[in-house]
Design an enzyme around this catalytic site. Structure first.
Site: not given
Ligand SMILES: [Zn+2]
Length: 366
Positions: A217, A306, A308, A311, A147, A337, A93-95, A91, A190, A267
């Site tokens: 935003g 699951c 993962c 699990c 931004d 998980h 850095g603005g946020f 990103d 924006q 994200d």
């Molecule tokens: Zn899991």
């Protein structure tokens, strides 16, 4: 090698596509884990990879302050620095800088933003050119324009001012970008919660020839209804032949609605943040709490079926025990998980879009 996008299937507004980058392909829609300090908190990159991750984020604001972009460039860029050779996105850095508005520590002018390092108290300045130069040094495959993100409760006039500044800065970011041959610069729309501004911003930003676009935003303090309305309104205004990234959203509900509106990338720090506080998603994406007493003798996995690591290998009772005795591994296991859950949710929906069977209502009602 340039970053490209291919739209391979569409169902209503929902899209399935492939982004090609110098570090591999990304199948979209995609959930992207956030590695703020060039690590996903409490996880190794081997573990991040094992969750099925196709792309990781890193935060320019944090890396600019520590250890500094020059050191990471010296190491060979983010991929060598982290030994994560898949695509990276940084990103701008603005946020993080503009979120200091809330504590009155950030001063914005047309030239850039003055902010403080909240760790040392030291003052810094970042211009659009500084952000792009920093991201050029970090070397991610996708980089973001600097931004001006207004707060969720911004008035029309405040949102308009931030939008116009974002547009001027977008042009400066395009000018400053020195690695267009191997880094894709995405520009950001924006306009706050105001549809006239969002339309104006989408038209302006889409008119600049870059490999991808983002909606910024959103989810910055406005109401649930406003988030849904703005995402649904703005997304179809973006070019069809470029990837669309909705910044900073990540609940199951957010993801399903965003995909249905035509978003390709998202994200959020939420899945790993709640994991470090004992939270995990059930089969339905609802947030559960591992310290709950009912798991004391529960030898089933966090979620039955699951795939993962957590699990497949461990029980709720075991993870709860680790949590109760403050073992840091508990946060790692829950992060594995939660990331796997959201990454697989996006992959499953992608499959549904390709087969023409994506039903957002089914996901939102179960
Ligand atoms: Zn899991």
């Amino acid at each position: 090698m340039a970053v490209t996008y291919e739209l391979i299937a569409k169902q209503n507004k929902a899209r399935a596509g492939i982004i090609t980058t110098p570090h591999g392909n990304i199948e979209t829609p995609v959930f992207m884990p956030v590695g703020t300090q060039s690590t996903v908190k409490a996880m190794t990159y081997d573990q991040v990879r094992a969750c099925g991750t196709e792309i990781s984020l890193a935060n320019t604001y944090h890396l600019f302050l520590r250890p500094g972009a020059d050191l990471i460039a010296k190491a060979g860029g983010l991929h060598k620095w982290t030994n994560f050779e898949k695509p990276f996105l940084t990103d701008s850095g603005g946020f993080q800088i503009f979120s200091q508005m809330r504590i009155n520590k950030c001063k914005i002018s047309d030239s850039g933003a003055e902010f403080i390092d909240t760790v040392t108290g030291q003052k810094h300045f970042m211009s659009p050119e500084d952000s792009i130069l920093t991201q050029n040094k970090l070397g991610a495959d996708i980089i973001m324009a600097f931004d001006h993100c207004p707060q969720g409760n911004a008035t029309h006039e405040e949102a308009r001012e931030a939008m116009l500044r974002t547009h001027a800065w977008a042009e400066r970011c395009v000018q400053a970008h020195a690695r267009a041959e191997d880094q894709a610069l995405f520009l950001i729309v924006q306009g706050g919660i105001y549809e006239d501004l969002r339309k104006q911003s989408a038209e302006f930003i889409s008119g600049l020839n870059v490999p991808g676009f983002a909606i910024g935003g959103v989810s910055v303090g406005e109401s649930r209804e406003d988030i849904d309305r703005i995402v649904e309104f703005t997304t179809p205004l973006l070019p069809e032949n470029k990837p669309r990234y909705l910044m900073g959203i990540g609940t199951k509900e957010d993801i399903v609605k965003a995909i249905a509106a035509g978003i390709d990338m998202f994200d959020c720090v939420m899945p790993t943040r709640i994991a470090r506080h004992g939270g995990f998603f059930d089969f339905n994406g609802e947030r559960m709490q591992i310290k709950n007493q009912k798991y004391t003798e529960d030898f089933s996995p966090l979620v039955e079926g699951c795939p993962c690591y957590t699990c497949v290998n461990h029980s709720r009772a075991y993870v709860r025990h680790l949590w109760k005795v403050h073992e840091i591994t508990a946060g790692t296991l829950l992060s594995i998980h939660n990331l796997t859950y959201l990454i697989n949710l996006a992959k499953e929906i992608r499959g549904n879009i390709i087969s023409g069977t994506f039903d957002p209502v089914k996901y939102l009602n179960t």
